[in-house]
Design a protein around this motif. Structure first.
Motif, PDB file in Angstrom:
ATOM      1  N   MET A 154      79.766  36.505   4.177  1.00 39.54           N
ATOM      2  CA  MET A 154      79.580  35.084   3.863  1.00 39.54           C
ATOM      3  C   MET A 154      80.423  34.695   2.657  1.00 39.54           C
ATOM      4  O   MET A 154      81.089  33.652   2.656  1.00 39.54           O
ATOM      5  N   HIS A 155      80.384  35.540   1.626  1.00 37.08           N
ATOM      6  CA  HIS A 155      81.122  35.251   0.392  1.00 37.08           C
ATOM      7  C   HIS A 155      82.621  35.183   0.679  1.00 37.08           C
ATOM      8  O   HIS A 155      83.307  34.269   0.210  1.00 37.08           O
ATOM      9  N   SER A 156      83.111  36.118   1.471  1.00 38.57           N
ATOM     10  CA  SER A 156      84.535  36.097   1.836  1.00 38.57           C
ATOM     11  C   SER A 156      84.883  34.860   2.647  1.00 38.57           C
ATOM     12  O   SER A 156      85.939  34.253   2.444  1.00 38.57           O
ATOM     13  N   ALA A 157      84.002  34.477   3.566  1.00 33.70           N
ATOM     14  CA  ALA A 157      84.263  33.301   4.403  1.00 33.70           C
ATOM     15  C   ALA A 157      84.232  32.015   3.588  1.00 33.70           C
ATOM     16  O   ALA A 157      84.947  31.053   3.892  1.00 33.70           O
ATOM     17  N   ALA A 158      83.420  31.965   2.550  1.00 35.93           N
ATOM     18  CA  ALA A 158      83.330  30.770   1.708  1.00 35.93           C
ATOM     19  C   ALA A 158      84.472  30.679   0.714  1.00 35.93           C
ATOM     20  O   ALA A 158      84.771  29.594   0.205  1.00 35.93           O
ATOM     21  N   SER A 159      85.117  31.790   0.455  1.00 31.08           N
ATOM     22  CA  SER A 159      86.159  31.849  -0.572  1.00 31.08           C
ATOM     23  C   SER A 159      87.269  30.815  -0.409  1.00 31.08           C
ATOM     24  O   SER A 159      87.648  30.160  -1.380  1.00 31.08           O
ATOM     25  N   PRO A 160      87.828  30.613   0.776  1.00 34.54           N
ATOM     26  CA  PRO A 160      88.937  29.659   0.875  1.00 34.54           C
ATOM     27  C   PRO A 160      88.507  28.200   0.961  1.00 34.54           C
ATOM     28  O   PRO A 160      89.351  27.306   0.983  1.00 34.54           O
ATOM     29  N   LEU A 161      87.217  27.925   1.035  1.00 37.16           N
ATOM     30  CA  LEU A 161      86.758  26.545   1.207  1.00 37.16           C
ATOM     31  C   LEU A 161      86.873  25.772  -0.100  1.00 37.16           C
ATOM     32  O   LEU A 161      86.564  26.291  -1.163  1.00 37.16           O
ATOM     33  N   GLY A 162      87.307  24.543   0.006  1.00 36.97           N
ATOM     34  CA  GLY A 162      87.462  23.698  -1.173  1.00 36.97           C
ATOM     35  C   GLY A 162      87.014  22.274  -0.878  1.00 36.97           C
ATOM     36  O   GLY A 162      86.286  22.023   0.076  1.00 36.97           O
ATOM     37  N   LEU A 163      87.484  21.370  -1.690  1.00 30.60           N
ATOM     38  CA  LEU A 163      87.095  19.970  -1.591  1.00 30.60           C
ATOM     39  C   LEU A 163      88.336  19.097  -1.662  1.00 30.60           C
ATOM     40  O   LEU A 163      89.142  19.236  -2.595  1.00 30.60           O
ATOM     41  N   ASP A 164      88.481  18.213  -0.706  1.00 28.89           N
ATOM     42  CA  ASP A 164      89.550  17.220  -0.742  1.00 28.89           C
ATOM     43  C   ASP A 164      89.081  16.095  -1.657  1.00 28.89           C
ATOM     44  O   ASP A 164      88.188  15.326  -1.307  1.00 28.89           O
ATOM     45  N   THR A 165      89.653  16.016  -2.839  1.00 27.90           N
ATOM     46  CA  THR A 165      89.204  15.052  -3.851  1.00 27.90           C
ATOM     47  C   THR A 165      89.930  13.709  -3.761  1.00 27.90           C
ATOM     48  O   THR A 165      89.598  12.795  -4.520  1.00 27.90           O
ATOM     49  N   ARG A 166      90.875  13.580  -2.840  1.00 28.85           N
ATOM     50  CA  ARG A 166      91.609  12.311  -2.724  1.00 28.85           C
ATOM     51  C   ARG A 166      90.649  11.170  -2.431  1.00 28.85           C
ATOM     52  O   ARG A 166      89.815  11.257  -1.529  1.00 28.85           O
ATOM     53  N   GLY A 167      90.709  10.153  -3.242  1.00 29.38           N
ATOM     54  CA  GLY A 167      89.890   8.967  -3.030  1.00 29.38           C
ATOM     55  C   GLY A 167      88.487   9.050  -3.617  1.00 29.38           C
ATOM     56  O   GLY A 167      87.725   8.094  -3.497  1.00 29.38           O
TER      57      GLY A 167
END
Length: 128
Positions: A105-118
Motif C-alpha cells: 500500500m505504501h509503495s502504491a501511494a508513493s507516486p500519488l500527488g495533488l494537482d494544485t492548479r486552480g
C-alpha cells in the motif's frame, strides 16, 4: 494495568483515535500525501506486530517451563499451552502477510500527488 500490557493498551487507544480523526477529510487529512504519510506509519506499526505477538508467549513459556501453568476447569496445561502456541504461530504468519500488504500500500501511494492548479490555497499570489 502496568508494564507491557499498558503499552499495548496505549497503542490501541492511539489507533482508535486515528480512526476517529480520519472519519472525514479536512485540514490535514485531505490529500494523497497525507495518506502516504499515514500508511508509512501504519506500515511501521504493522511491521512490529509479529515480534510483539511472539513475545506475548514469554510469560506463558516461562511459567510452563516451571510447571506452574494452571487451566480453568482442570484442563491439561500442556494441551492448553500447545493450543495457544498454535494460535500465536497463526497470528504471526497472518501479521507478516498483513505487513507485506501494507508495505505494498505504501509503495502504491508513493507516486500519488495533488494537482494544485486552480486551487486558491496553493496559488502563490493568492489569486484563484
Amino acid at each position: 494495568m502496568p508494564g507491557p500490557s499498558r503499552s499495548l493498551s496505549q497503542a490501541a487507544d492511539l489507533v482508535r483515535q486515528f480512526n476517529h480523526d480520519t472519519i472525514t477529510t479536512g485540514g490535514d487529512w485531505q490529500y494523497p500525501p497525507h495518506a502516504y504519510d499515514a500508511i508509512g506509519s501504519l506500515a511501521y506499526l504493522v511491521g512490529m506486530l509479529p515480534q510483539a505477538i511472539e513475545q506475548t508467549m514469554r510469560p506463558v513459556d516461562r511459567t510452563h517451563q516451571d510447571s506452574r501453568v494452571t487451566v480453568d476447569g482442570g484442563r491439561d496445561p500442556q494441551q492448553a499451552v500447545m493450543q495457544l502456541r498454535a494460535a500465536v504461530t497463526d497470528a504471526v504468519h497472518i501479521a507478516r502477510l498483513l505487513s507485506a500488504a501494507v508495505d505494498r500500500m505504501h509503495s502504491a501511494a508513493s507516486p500519488l500527488g495533488l494537482d494544485t492548479r486552480g486551487l486558491a490555497e496553493f496559488d502563490e499570489d493568492g489569486e484563484g
